[in-house]
Design an enzyme around this catalytic site. Structure first.
Site, PDB file in Angstrom:
ATOM      1  CB  CYS A   1      -9.650   4.234   0.190  1.00 53.86           C
ATOM      2  SG  CYS A   1      -8.058   4.778   0.865  1.00 53.86           S
ATOM      3  CB  THR A   2      -6.667  -0.453   1.959  1.00 49.87           C
ATOM      4  OG1 THR A   2      -5.587   0.349   1.469  1.00 49.87           O
ATOM      5  CG2 THR A   2      -7.073  -1.476   0.930  1.00 49.87           C
TER       6      THR A   2
ATOM      7  CE1 TYR B   1       2.490   5.950  -3.565  1.00 49.35           C
ATOM      8  CE2 TYR B   1       1.544   4.126  -4.817  1.00 49.35           C
ATOM      9  CZ  TYR B   1       2.606   4.682  -4.132  1.00 49.35           C
ATOM     10  OH  TYR B   1       3.784   3.980  -4.014  1.00 49.35           O
ATOM     11  N   GLY B   2      -3.433   9.021  -4.114  1.00 46.88           N
ATOM     12  CA  GLY B   2      -4.763   9.211  -4.712  1.00 46.88           C
ATOM     13  C   GLY B   2      -4.983  10.432  -5.577  1.00 46.88           C
TER      14      GLY B   2
ATOM     15  CD  GLU C   1      -0.436   7.067   5.844  1.00 46.09           C
ATOM     16  OE1 GLU C   1       0.661   7.184   6.398  1.00 46.09           O
ATOM     17  OE2 GLU C   1      -0.830   5.982   5.358  1.00 46.09           O
TER      18      GLU C   1
ATOM     19  CB  CYS D   1      -3.036   0.269  -2.627  1.00 45.14           C
ATOM     20  SG  CYS D   1      -3.107   1.981  -3.132  1.00 45.14           S
ATOM     21  CG  ASN D   2      -9.524   0.160  -2.982  1.00 42.44           C
ATOM     22  OD1 ASN D   2     -10.438  -0.491  -3.440  1.00 42.44           O
ATOM     23  ND2 ASN D   2      -9.154   0.058  -1.716  1.00 42.44           N
ATOM     24  CB  THR D   3      -4.971   4.580  -5.286  1.00 40.62           C
ATOM     25  OG1 THR D   3      -5.891   5.106  -4.337  1.00 40.62           O
ATOM     26  CG2 THR D   3      -4.538   5.662  -6.238  1.00 40.62           C
TER      27      THR D   3
ATOM     28  CG  ASP E   1      -1.838   1.229   1.238  1.00 39.50           C
ATOM     29  OD1 ASP E   1      -2.518   1.452   0.224  1.00 39.50           O
ATOM     30  OD2 ASP E   1      -1.864   1.977   2.238  1.00 39.50           O
ATOM     31  CB  SER E   2       0.184   4.755  -0.877  1.00 35.76           C
ATOM     32  OG  SER E   2      -1.027   4.837  -0.163  1.00 35.76           O
TER      33      SER E   2
HETATM   34  N1  DGL Z   1      -4.932   2.975   0.715  1.00 41.36           N
HETATM   35  C1  DGL Z   1      -5.016   3.481  -0.574  1.00 41.36           C
HETATM   36  C2  DGL Z   1      -6.176   3.050  -1.383  1.00 41.36           C
HETATM   37  O1  DGL Z   1      -6.721   1.996  -1.094  1.00 41.36           O
HETATM   38  C3  DGL Z   1      -4.171   4.596  -0.992  1.00 41.36           C
HETATM   39  C4  DGL Z   1      -4.601   5.961  -0.710  1.00 41.36           C
HETATM   40  C5  DGL Z   1      -3.637   7.008  -1.198  1.00 41.36           C
HETATM   41  O2  DGL Z   1      -2.437   6.795  -1.143  1.00 41.36           O
HETATM   42  O3  DGL Z   1      -4.135   8.044  -1.633  1.00 41.36           O
HETATM   43  O4  DGL Z   1      -6.578   3.689  -2.296  1.00 41.36           O
END
Ligand code: DGL
Length: 273
Positions: free
Chosen positions: A191-192, A46-47, A159, A77-79, A14-15
């Site tokens: 989003c995780t 990352y989003g 975070e 990570c969904n992104t 994940d990010s």
């Molecule tokens: N946990 C992430 C997800 O599931 C990343 C969110 C991010 O870095 O913006 O999308």
């Protein structure tokens, strides 16, 4: 770095902290495997980035985890799943690691959601803009109505350790309001990071809307996958080890991660991607 790269490890990427919400359930449901968690804490979130940049960051993370002997990587990570998974599976894996696998989190959650008719999804800007959930859910249930909303400020708050704070709850309410107004029956936390706010989300959405814990669904689906692909990872060659790799300073990750997992994170290392 690890000495014995046995190639029987499961990588979880994940990010940042978010993948821990998946890892927690993997450790419960599939404790026999060796896990390597990588959080790109130097570059989270990352989003809000472009697809190209998210692909590059995710590919660098895959290179690292495969170099450490992971045989299978869960993009927790969904992104990254919505922006990079297809290209990684179609271009990167066949060329670089044809005998290894990368699995995302979107399909198992879409399968769960598709049993409902009126569905809501919240996620990062990139995930929502990709329409990945809408697309996957409609493949399974063409009649489904999918309402989506991006919630870009939640990841930085989580975070920062502000899950459960007044400001996080106010924002959560604001992001959920348009979905609540549509009377959705299932809400997917796309989003995780968001399961850090699971209790508050369930309270805000009320009794008539189911809000599953995504990590639980992903872990159940991995269990089925591993049973079908028994030659991918041999559990008898594993030792149940857990290693954490971070791309920048660890303090917040470790403090919040230990609280969330309910166990010590002592096996960690800073790496550069
Ligand atoms: N946990 C992430 C997800 O599931 C990343 C969110 C991010 O870095 O913006 O999308």
């Amino acid at each position: 770095m690890l000495k014995n790269k046995g190639q029987y490890r499961i990588g979880v990427f994940d990010s940042g902290l978010g993948g821990l919400t998946v890892l927690k359930h993997l450790l419960k449901k599939l404790p026999q495997y060796d896990y390597l968690y990588l959080g790109d804490t130097a570059r989270v979130p990352y989003g809000g980035h472009s697809q190209e940049l998210i692909y590059r960051y995710t590919k660098e993370a895959m290179d690292f985890l495969f170099s450490q002997g992971c045989r299978l990587i869960i993009l927790a990570c969904n992104t990254a799943s919505s922006q990079a998974l297809r290209r990684l599976q179609q271009e990167y894996l066949p060329k670089e690691y044809p005998d290894r696998r990368i699995l995302g989190v979107i399909i198992p959650l879409a399968e769960y959601a598709a049993t409902s008719h009126n569905i809501g999804v919240i996620g990062t800007r990139a995930t929502i803009a990709s329409k990945a959930y809408e697309h996957e859910i409609k493949k399974l249930n063409a009649q489904a109505i999918v309402n989506s909303n991006s919630a870009p400020l939640l990841v930085p708050l989580i975070e920062e350790g502000l899950a459960g704070s007044d400001i996080a709850n106010k924002l959560l309410k604001k992001y959920l309001r348009p979905l609540k107004a549509k009377n959705i029956r299932t809400l997917i936390l796309g989003c995780t990071h968001y399961p850090f706010l699971l209790k508050d989300t369930r309270r805000i959405m009320g009794k008539n809307c189911r809000v599953p814990d995504p990590g639980e669904i992903v872990a159940d689906s991995l269990k089925i996958y591993l049973a079908k692909h028994s030659n991918l990872l041999s559990a008898h060659k594993t030792t149940g080890s857990r290693h954490f790799y971070l791309s920048d300073k660890p303090e917040n990750f470790i403090k919040l991660g230990e609280k969330f997992l309910g166990q010590k994170i002592d096996n960690w290392q800073i790496i550069s991607l």
